[in-house]
Scaffold this motif. Structure first.
Motif, PDB file in Angstrom:
ATOM      1  N   ASN A 174       0.710  -0.953  -0.025  1.00 34.08           N
ATOM      2  CA  ASN A 174      -0.016   0.175  -0.149  1.00 34.08           C
ATOM      3  C   ASN A 174       0.741   1.498   0.031  1.00 34.08           C
ATOM      4  O   ASN A 174       1.319   1.380   0.826  1.00 34.08           O
ATOM      5  N   PRO A 175       0.725   2.434  -1.154  1.00 39.51           N
ATOM      6  CA  PRO A 175       1.203   3.208  -1.183  1.00 39.51           C
ATOM      7  C   PRO A 175       1.477   3.713   0.169  1.00 39.51           C
ATOM      8  O   PRO A 175       2.710   4.702  -0.428  1.00 39.51           O
ATOM      9  N   ASN A 176       0.723   4.054   0.551  1.00 39.37           N
ATOM     10  CA  ASN A 176      -0.154   5.164   2.092  1.00 39.37           C
ATOM     11  C   ASN A 176       1.259   4.544   3.165  1.00 39.37           C
ATOM     12  O   ASN A 176       1.458   5.353   3.387  1.00 39.37           O
ATOM     13  N   TYR A 177       1.950   3.917   2.846  1.00 44.06           N
ATOM     14  CA  TYR A 177       2.467   3.424   4.364  1.00 44.06           C
ATOM     15  C   TYR A 177       4.106   3.722   3.730  1.00 44.06           C
ATOM     16  O   TYR A 177       5.426   3.321   4.625  1.00 44.06           O
ATOM     17  N   LEU A 178       3.903   4.041   2.761  1.00 49.33           N
ATOM     18  CA  LEU A 178       5.512   4.626   1.824  1.00 49.33           C
ATOM     19  C   LEU A 178       6.105   5.658   2.224  1.00 49.33           C
ATOM     20  O   LEU A 178       4.404   6.932   2.033  1.00 49.33           O
ATOM     21  N   ASN A 179       7.197   6.295   1.896  1.00 51.53           N
ATOM     22  CA  ASN A 179       7.087   8.182   1.754  1.00 51.53           C
ATOM     23  C   ASN A 179       6.993   8.423   0.174  1.00 51.53           C
ATOM     24  O   ASN A 179       6.568   7.187  -0.823  1.00 51.53           O
ATOM     25  N   ASP A 180       6.813   9.493   0.104  1.00 48.37           N
ATOM     26  CA  ASP A 180       6.546   9.751  -0.970  1.00 48.37           C
ATOM     27  C   ASP A 180       7.035   8.969  -2.317  1.00 48.37           C
ATOM     28  O   ASP A 180       6.494   8.734  -3.196  1.00 48.37           O
ATOM     29  N   ARG A 181       8.493   8.770  -2.741  1.00 52.19           N
ATOM     30  CA  ARG A 181       8.602   8.278  -3.390  1.00 52.19           C
ATOM     31  C   ARG A 181       9.201   7.238  -4.161  1.00 52.19           C
ATOM     32  O   ARG A 181       9.337   6.778  -4.719  1.00 52.19           O
ATOM     33  N   GLU A 182       9.571   6.298  -2.360  1.00 53.76           N
ATOM     34  CA  GLU A 182       8.628   5.367  -2.600  1.00 53.76           C
ATOM     35  C   GLU A 182       7.268   4.777  -2.948  1.00 53.76           C
ATOM     36  O   GLU A 182       7.670   3.861  -4.507  1.00 53.76           O
ATOM     37  N   ALA A 183       6.196   5.481  -2.814  1.00 57.44           N
ATOM     38  CA  ALA A 183       5.190   5.378  -3.569  1.00 57.44           C
ATOM     39  C   ALA A 183       5.083   5.436  -4.476  1.00 57.44           C
ATOM     40  O   ALA A 183       4.442   5.179  -5.586  1.00 57.44           O
ATOM     41  N   MET A 184       5.672   6.644  -5.466  1.00 52.07           N
ATOM     42  CA  MET A 184       6.474   7.088  -7.306  1.00 52.07           C
ATOM     43  C   MET A 184       6.976   5.869  -7.686  1.00 52.07           C
ATOM     44  O   MET A 184       7.269   6.216  -8.895  1.00 52.07           O
TER      45      MET A 184
END
Length: 325
Positions: A7-17
């Motif tokens: 789930n990208p909401n558990y990552l920082n912005d760069r990781e989520a991208m």
């Protein structure tokens, strides 16, 4: 592009991208270095190149940037380009049997079942004829609104609140829904017309068309014809430079660039169930946003995708307006 699988909401912005820790190059080091011929070309040539369906991205981006620097003639704040969309009874939403295939297609970027289940079931709605702005509202247009009204709703994407002149014809983003609604009221007062945020159904139909396309341009995701995190420059782009990705009604940038606020709060479709996903649990009621963005993956470019916003930079929300006909 990294596979994030969570789930990208558990990552920082760069990781989520899906970005690595090091520098990622998506644009040339000098924007016009490769296209010096454009510098002395006519404005008409710049428009043709920016909206070309065969020119490489870097050339379209360069032409679009030049248009923004001289005052993009495609952008008319008080008479925005509109696309007419016929009314009628239309089928929208997603069949429940398609939830699992969509999740499987996009699980590598952290998509979970609850996010897609919100699109169900399909339903019929009667729409009156309307028009939708061809482009999302730009920084240039939003600046005029701020100057004329004295509003203090500065986009947080404008560093220190400073107008980004080099991105004049890029979509404005990071404005609250209240500011988008105030923009519509201001434009109505200036023009005597009745602009408003589109309903969620109007937005979806303008994107998907009579044949119910999965993406504004067709059935298959193509990272080269829209500005999403897969292949885009990792920033906004001049409006209308992805001509290959426009909707069946000629509306640009519905699959990427910035997400777009609509008039509706989240609620289940007729016959559907309330989905308490992580967004609903965090915010309760929330305003729906539609379309993909430069900071998100192509799953958000799907025409039926329903989502909203956390207070994070990767939630790049802008807007465009509708008008009843």
């Amino acid at each position: 592009m990294m596979r994030i699988n969570v789930n990208p909401n558990y990552l920082n912005d760069r990781e989520a991208m899906g970005l690595p820790a090091g520098f990622v190059s998506r644009t040339p080091a000098t924007l016009l270095g490769e296209y010096r011929d454009l510098i002395t070309a006519s404005v008409e040539t710049w428009i043709a190149e920016a909206e070309s369906s065969c020119a490489p991205f870097s050339r379209r981006y360069a032409a679009g940037t030049l248009l923004g620097l001289i005052g993009d003639p495609r952008i008319s704040p008080l008479n925005p380009a509109m696309c007419s969309i016929p009314g009628g009874k239309v089928r929208l939403g997603l069949d429940p049997e398609n939830v699992a295939p969509v999740v499987a297609q996009w699980c590598h970027v952290g998509v979970v079942e609850a996010w897609i289940a919100k699109e169900c079931p399909t339903y019929i709605v009667a729409l009156k004829p309307y028009a939708l702005m061809r482009y999302p509202v730009t920084n240039y247009e939003y600046r005029l609104f701020l100057e004329k009204t004295g509003s203090t709703c500065l986009p947080t994407s404008w560093t220190f609140g400073v107008y980004p002149v080099e991105r004049a014809n890029h979509p404005v983003w990071s404005v609250p829904v209240e500011a988008a609604e105030c923009y519509a009221k201001w434009l109505n007062a200036e023009t005597g017309r009745e602009f408003r945020l589109p309903t969620e159904a109007e937005w979806e139909y303008a994107a998907t068309g009579e044949l119910g396309r999965q993406y504004p341009w067709g059935e298959l995701f193509d990272p080269e014809i829209t500005n999403t995190a897969e292949a885009g420059p990792l920033s906004t782009t001049p409006v209308g430079i992805y001509a290959m990705g426009h909707s069946p009604f000629g509306v640009d940038d519905m699959g990427g660039n910035v997400e777009e606020l609509v008039a509706d709060e989240y609620r289940p479709y007729p016959g559907g169930s309330l989905i308490m996903d992580d967004l609903a649990l965090a915010h309760g009621s929330y305003r729906i946003a539609r379309g993909g963005s430069f900071a998100r993956f192509g799953d958000l470019a799907r025409c039926t995708r329903r989502h909203g916003a956390y207070q994070r930079s990767i939630y790049a929300l802008g807007f465009r307006l509708a008008e009843s006909l």
